[in-house]
Design an enzyme around this catalytic site. Structure first.
Site, PDB file in Angstrom:
ATOM      1  N   HIS A  82      40.183  12.095   9.326  1.00 31.19           N
ATOM      2  CA  HIS A  82      39.423  12.090  10.573  1.00 31.19           C
ATOM      3  C   HIS A  82      37.944  12.279  10.274  1.00 31.19           C
ATOM      4  CE1 HIS A  82      38.360  12.873  14.738  1.00 31.19           C
ATOM      5  NE2 HIS A  82      37.637  13.892  14.307  1.00 31.19           N
ATOM      6  N   ASP A 161      42.706  18.668  26.569  1.00 33.08           N
ATOM      7  CA  ASP A 161      41.411  18.550  25.894  1.00 33.08           C
ATOM      8  C   ASP A 161      40.530  17.524  26.602  1.00 33.08           C
ATOM      9  OD1 ASP A 161      39.436  18.764  23.679  1.00 33.08           O
ATOM     10  OD2 ASP A 161      40.005  16.674  23.460  1.00 33.08           O
ATOM     11  N   ARG A 168      33.307  20.618  29.899  1.00 27.86           N
ATOM     12  CA  ARG A 168      32.316  21.232  28.993  1.00 27.86           C
ATOM     13  C   ARG A 168      31.053  20.387  28.917  1.00 27.86           C
ATOM     14  NH1 ARG A 168      35.297  20.943  23.838  1.00 27.86           N
ATOM     15  NH2 ARG A 168      33.405  21.741  22.896  1.00 27.86           N
ATOM     16  N   LYS A 187      43.851  17.195  18.958  1.00 24.85           N
ATOM     17  CA  LYS A 187      44.206  15.766  18.906  1.00 24.85           C
ATOM     18  C   LYS A 187      44.779  15.393  17.542  1.00 24.85           C
ATOM     19  CE  LYS A 187      40.078  15.343  20.539  1.00 24.85           C
ATOM     20  NZ  LYS A 187      38.773  15.159  21.142  1.00 24.85           N
TER      21      LYS A 187
HETATM   22  N1  URA Z   1      34.409  15.920  19.543  1.00 17.28           N
HETATM   23  C1  URA Z   1      35.520  16.356  20.157  1.00 17.28           C
HETATM   24  O1  URA Z   1      36.550  15.687  20.123  1.00 17.28           O
HETATM   25  N2  URA Z   1      35.483  17.539  20.787  1.00 17.28           N
HETATM   26  C2  URA Z   1      34.383  18.312  20.844  1.00 17.28           C
HETATM   27  O2  URA Z   1      34.421  19.386  21.442  1.00 17.28           O
HETATM   28  C3  URA Z   1      33.224  17.853  20.202  1.00 17.28           C
HETATM   29  C4  URA Z   1      33.266  16.636  19.552  1.00 17.28           C
END
Ligand code: URA
Length: 434
Positions: A82, A161, A168, A187
């Site tokens: 990743h 998320d 956020r 993820k």
């Molecule tokens: N990328 C993500 O997937 N989550 C975050 O909180 C910041 C960058």
């Protein structure tokens, strides 16, 4: 249990229990906990932080909010990679077939580009007919047969998320380390691999601008992964200038194919080999880093990685001929050269500006739903450390609209800095954490 009490507890700096975190994430995902309470909690976390146990519990609760892939139908040790995102990052297109050519199964879920950063799914869609919407069964079958498959993230991957990140983003609570790490790792853990190699980028074009912040994020993610029972490594890599020479989807695919033919730019291949080495070690195909690297190099020399890529493209609906004749991929209509006006050495190429130039050309998404032009982008003819004379071509713009090309030109001129003294070389690999 009441969300009010949990917010109050965190406001006072106390740790939340596993049950409290699960209550909060389940309630927020199904709409019982309103955005305003979750926003207050996120801000309290920004000020008070979370300990390792809370961070792990938050990650697992978000992972379990949706589908968790069960890769047990795939034989062998499944290793995922990743990247935290960058400009010109076509690493997966080269790394995945190299690793797969060694018999290591690569079952990868990838995303689309957003803002100045690109995404693997957009790049793969440069191949006419290529599909990343595989069913889970097709995905497993392809990995077993071809040794590699890449699909788009399922709609139901860590939905908590997705909802929390959107909140956020508008409440100034993105930049808290435990929240970033748990968001990314929820993820990755849902994608089901046995081992994960993280490419944590640092510099102007990266999410983490300083090396210190990148190392802190890498440590946090490695800790979460290990606590969740995965083998973990993080490679900290340079993103202060774009990776390789190509930025833009078709241009990056062509560069990836060049790399599979042994003609990849050195900075790019340094990153590919560093990540690949860790993947081969995790898959237990080599005992030492030297051995792993030599095996990877061999897949380029003997063209097995190139053939693996062609096989993969065909298995997902594309045609092999585009891999063996990349010049027949679609092209942009306008080609414009960016000319140097100062004698010296290239000391900096601001990656973010180059990413934004590609975005202006139509190659990136300003918002999640923007349509993109796969053919446009920027080719960097000069990179950091190169000696340049007046009149040299610094970069080449590929566009389909003259006004946009001119706008990109101005951005590219701003991105390049030229100085009189030869700059010190910058290492691509800044550290490996395990
Ligand atoms: N990328 C993500 O997937 N989550 C975050 O909180 C910041 C960058």
């Amino acid at each position: 249990m009441r969300m009010y009490d949990l917010i109050n507890k965190k406001k006072k700096g106390e740790a939340l229990t596993k049950e409290e975190i699960e209550f909060m994430i389940t309630g927020f995902t199904n709409g019982e906990i309103p955005d305003y309470q979750m926003s207050a909690m996120m801000m309290a976390i920004c000020f008070q932080g979370m300990n390792d146990e809370e961070t792990l519990n938050l990650t697992l609760a978000m992972r379990d909010s949706g589908d968790v892939l069960d890769l047990s139908a795939i034989e062998g040790i499944k290793v995922d990679k990743h990247s935290t995102g960058g400009v010109g990052d076509k690493t997966s297109l080269v790394l995945a077939p190299m690793v797969a050519a060694l018999g290591i199964p690569v079952a990868k879920m990838s995303g689309r580009g957003l803002g100045h950063t690109g995404g693997t799914i957009d790049k793969l869609e440069c191949f006419p007919g290529f599909s990343t919407s595989l069913t889970e069964e097709q995905f497993y079958q392809n990995v077993n047969q071809v040794k590699m498959a890449i699909m788009g993230q399922t709609a139901n991957l860590a939905p908590a998320d997705k909802k929390l990140y959107a909140l956020r983003d508008v409440t100034a609570t993105v930049d808290q380390l435990s929240l970033i790490a748990s968001s990314i790792m929820s993820k990755k853990l849902a994608a089901g691999a046995d081992a994960i190699v993280l490419d944590v980028k640092t510099g102007n074009g990266a999410f983490m601008k300083t090396e210190e912040d990148a190392v802190a994020l890498a440590k946090e993610m490695v800790k979460i992964g290990k606590n969740a029972g995965k083998k973990m490594a993080a490679v900290i890599t340079d993103m202060d200038q774009p990776l390789g020479n190509a930025v833009g989807n078709v241009l990056e695919v062509k560069e990836a194919i060049l790399a599979l033919n042994g003609l990849g730019p050195k900075d790019f291949m340094d990153v590919v080999y560093a990540l690949g080495t860790q993947m081969v070690l995790f898959a237990e195909k080599a005992k030492t880093e030297e051995e792993a690297r030599a095996m990877l190099e061999e897949t380029i020399k003997n063209k097995t990685a190139l053939d693996k890529f062609a096989e993969f493209v065909e298995a997902q609906g594309g045609e092999k001929r585009f891999v063996y004749q990349p010049e027949i991929l679609p092209r942009a209509g306008i080609v414009m050269e960016v000319i140097n006006t100062e004698e010296g050495y290239v000391s900096k190429i601001k990656a973010e500006e180059i990413g934004l130039a590609s975005l202006v050309l139509g190659g990136g998404r300003a918002t999640k739903d923007s349509k993109i032009d796969l053919t446009v982008g920027v080719l960097l003819n000069k990179k950091r450390g190169d000696k340049v004379k007046m009149g040299d071509v610094l970069a080449t713009i590929f566009a389909n609209d003259m006004e946009k090309a001119k706008e990109a030109y101005a951005k590219i001129v701003c991105a390049y800095e030229v100085q009189q003294e030869e700059p010190n070389p910058v290492p691509m690999i800044k550290g490996i954490l395990k």
